[in-house]
Design a protein around this motif. Structure first.
Motif, PDB file in Angstrom:
ATOM      1  N   ILE B  16       0.745  -1.389  -0.061  1.00  0.00           N
ATOM      2  CA  ILE B  16      -0.164  -0.014  -0.138  1.00  0.00           C
ATOM      3  C   ILE B  16       0.989   1.035   0.047  1.00  0.00           C
ATOM      4  O   ILE B  16       0.639   2.083  -0.731  1.00  0.00           O
ATOM      5  N   VAL B  19       2.677   1.900  -3.332  1.00  0.00           N
ATOM      6  CA  VAL B  19       1.583   2.564  -4.429  1.00  0.00           C
ATOM      7  C   VAL B  19       1.368   4.077  -3.913  1.00  0.00           C
ATOM      8  O   VAL B  19       1.449   4.942  -4.885  1.00  0.00           O
ATOM      9  N   HIS B  20       1.366   4.272  -3.041  1.00  0.00           N
ATOM     10  CA  HIS B  20       0.940   5.682  -2.395  1.00  0.00           C
ATOM     11  C   HIS B  20       2.068   6.656  -2.660  1.00  0.00           C
ATOM     12  O   HIS B  20       2.133   7.598  -3.244  1.00  0.00           O
ATOM     13  N   ARG B  22       4.506   6.108  -4.866  1.00  0.00           N
ATOM     14  CA  ARG B  22       4.720   6.150  -6.220  1.00  0.00           C
ATOM     15  C   ARG B  22       3.871   7.303  -6.916  1.00  0.00           C
ATOM     16  O   ARG B  22       4.036   8.064  -7.844  1.00  0.00           O
ATOM     17  N   TYR B  23       2.495   7.168  -6.487  1.00  0.00           N
ATOM     18  CA  TYR B  23       1.523   8.124  -6.816  1.00  0.00           C
ATOM     19  C   TYR B  23       1.796   9.456  -6.527  1.00  0.00           C
ATOM     20  O   TYR B  23       1.762  10.482  -7.321  1.00  0.00           O
ATOM     21  N   GLU B 111      -6.051  14.256 -13.072  1.00  0.00           N
ATOM     22  CA  GLU B 111      -7.192  13.285 -13.348  1.00  0.00           C
ATOM     23  C   GLU B 111      -6.712  11.975 -14.094  1.00  0.00           C
ATOM     24  O   GLU B 111      -7.251  10.939 -13.740  1.00  0.00           O
ATOM     25  N   ASP B 114      -4.723  10.165 -11.666  1.00  0.00           N
ATOM     26  CA  ASP B 114      -5.575   9.102 -10.901  1.00  0.00           C
ATOM     27  C   ASP B 114      -6.320   8.075 -11.402  1.00  0.00           C
ATOM     28  O   ASP B 114      -6.383   7.015 -10.980  1.00  0.00           O
ATOM     29  N   GLU B 115      -6.947   8.131 -12.491  1.00  0.00           N
ATOM     30  CA  GLU B 115      -7.615   7.317 -13.326  1.00  0.00           C
ATOM     31  C   GLU B 115      -6.643   6.087 -13.830  1.00  0.00           C
ATOM     32  O   GLU B 115      -7.248   4.978 -13.949  1.00  0.00           O
ATOM     33  N   ARG B 116      -5.538   6.412 -14.240  1.00  0.00           N
ATOM     34  CA  ARG B 116      -4.826   5.115 -14.705  1.00  0.00           C
ATOM     35  C   ARG B 116      -4.519   4.387 -13.834  1.00  0.00           C
ATOM     36  O   ARG B 116      -4.628   2.905 -13.897  1.00  0.00           O
ATOM     37  N   TYR B 117      -4.183   4.589 -12.700  1.00  0.00           N
ATOM     38  CA  TYR B 117      -4.008   3.667 -11.559  1.00  0.00           C
ATOM     39  C   TYR B 117      -5.366   2.749 -11.348  1.00  0.00           C
ATOM     40  O   TYR B 117      -5.115   1.667 -10.904  1.00  0.00           O
ATOM     41  N   PHE B 118      -6.293   3.471 -11.487  1.00  0.00           N
ATOM     42  CA  PHE B 118      -7.717   2.651 -11.041  1.00  0.00           C
ATOM     43  C   PHE B 118      -8.248   1.977 -12.250  1.00  0.00           C
ATOM     44  O   PHE B 118      -9.453   1.694 -12.023  1.00  0.00           O
ATOM     45  N   LYS B 119      -7.645   2.037 -13.207  1.00  0.00           N
ATOM     46  CA  LYS B 119      -8.347   1.763 -14.654  1.00  0.00           C
ATOM     47  C   LYS B 119      -9.064   0.490 -14.533  1.00  0.00           C
ATOM     48  O   LYS B 119     -10.063   0.175 -15.125  1.00  0.00           O
ATOM     49  N   ALA B 120      -8.470  -0.665 -13.702  1.00  0.00           N
ATOM     50  CA  ALA B 120      -9.047  -2.012 -13.557  1.00  0.00           C
ATOM     51  C   ALA B 120      -9.928  -2.238 -12.726  1.00  0.00           C
ATOM     52  O   ALA B 120     -10.655  -3.213 -12.656  1.00  0.00           O
ATOM     53  N   PHE B 121     -10.424  -1.090 -11.860  1.00  0.00           N
ATOM     54  CA  PHE B 121     -11.086  -1.050 -11.051  1.00  0.00           C
ATOM     55  C   PHE B 121     -12.809  -1.011 -11.095  1.00  0.00           C
ATOM     56  O   PHE B 121     -13.161   0.046 -12.388  1.00  0.00           O
ATOM     57  N   HIS B 126     -14.309   0.152  -6.211  1.00  0.00           N
ATOM     58  CA  HIS B 126     -13.977   1.315  -5.616  1.00  0.00           C
ATOM     59  C   HIS B 126     -14.797   1.445  -4.019  1.00  0.00           C
ATOM     60  O   HIS B 126     -14.210   1.906  -2.981  1.00  0.00           O
TER      61      HIS B 126
END
Lengths: 147, 141
Positions: B16, B19-20, B22-23, B111, B114-121, B126
């Motif tokens: 966790i 990833v934080h 890195r972001y 944005e 932000d979205e790239r990390y969550f694209k598989a969600f 979420h």
């Protein structure tokens, strides 16, 4: 910009940041009795995993800036938990025997502490969370390709 | 019987954390072109969404101490991105036109990250993710 309302990803990032800050505080409080910070422990763990490495490599491995770890590295060095040797103008670090012993004492307690932190979730929930975090990692370009 | 995790909890936390970090690094690097830090951007973005806010409400929204809020406010006011305005007898903080332009320019770029990390969600992912992380913070050992 899409809307005036917060998007799901940015809301999730806020949750992660809040959780991360909260958790880092807890970890630092827990490690106080060994006079360690979270970053210092991460440096030691990194050195345990790889026999010896430069400050830059350590920073990359734990995903922080060189500056963030330099204070911690100095303290660990002063406490003789790590040793350095210089090769072609680069300082490489490795654990001293005392550092190994120290880490062997701290790590089981730290693992138990982290397990306690996660114990608010059921094992199934822990697994779900782990899988979701793994997804966040895998949607990223390989390390090094990142800007 | 005590439950045993099948994997290392240190490893879980580290995952966790990585990833934080890195972001945050990626966002900060990206925001450099507008000479903003992530906390400054978050404040501007919040004010863009809420149109106006008080110092107290910013503390609650951004979950930061009053000290770091006032420091960020001061810096953004010096750079003329924010200003104070009295609205209905209340001292509120609003974006200046320059501040608004900056948010409109930078927010879409952030944005995308932000979205790239969550694209598989999925939307369900979420929700689950937020619930689990919030639950983890209900501890007070």
């Amino acid at each position: 910009m899409k809307t005036n309302t917060e998007t799901l990803p940015s809301a999730c990032w806020n949750t992660i940041t809040t959780y991360h800050n909260h958790q880092t505080k807890q970890v630092n409080a827990f490690l106080k009795k060994w006079e360690l910070s979270h970053t210092m422990l991460e440096v030691l763990r990194c050195l345990k995993a790889t026999t010896c490495t430069s400050q830059k490599e350590i920073a990359q491995s734990i995903q922080v800036t060189d500056g963030t770890i330099s204070q911690g590295v100095k303290k660990l060095f002063a406490r003789q938990l790590i040793k350095k040797y210089r090769h072609r103008k680069i300082n490489y670090f490795h654990l001293t025997p005392a550092g190994e012993l120290f880490l062997n004492e701290v790590l089981p307690a730290y693992e138990a502490f982290q397990a306690q932190q996660f114990s608010l979730l059921s094992l199934a929930q822990q697994k779900t969370l782990y899988e979701l975090v793994t997804q966040l990692h895998t949607t990223q370009p390989e390390e090094g390709d990142a800007r | 019987m005590k439950q045993q995790a099948a994997f290392s909890s240190i490893g879980h936390w580290q995952s966790i954390q990585r990833v934080h970090n890195r972001y945050v690094k990626e966002v900060n690097d990206t925001l450099k072109q507008w000479e903003l830090s992530r906390s400054q951007f978050d404040m501007l973005y919040t004010l863009y969404q809420q149109r106006s806010a008080t110092q107290k409400s910013l503390e609650a929204t951004l979950e930061l101490s009053s000290g770091s809020i006032s420091q960020t406010l001061k810096k953004l006011m010096q750079n003329r991105l924010l200003m104070r305005k009295r609205i209905d007898r209340e001292k509120r903080i609003i974006l200046t036109p320059t501040g608004e332009t900056l948010v409109k320019e930078s927010a879409p770029v952030i944005e995308v990250i932000d979205e790239r990390y969550f694209k598989a969600f999925t939307p369900q992912d979420h929700q689950t993710f937020n619930q689990l992380l919030n639950k983890m913070q209900s501890n007070h050992f």
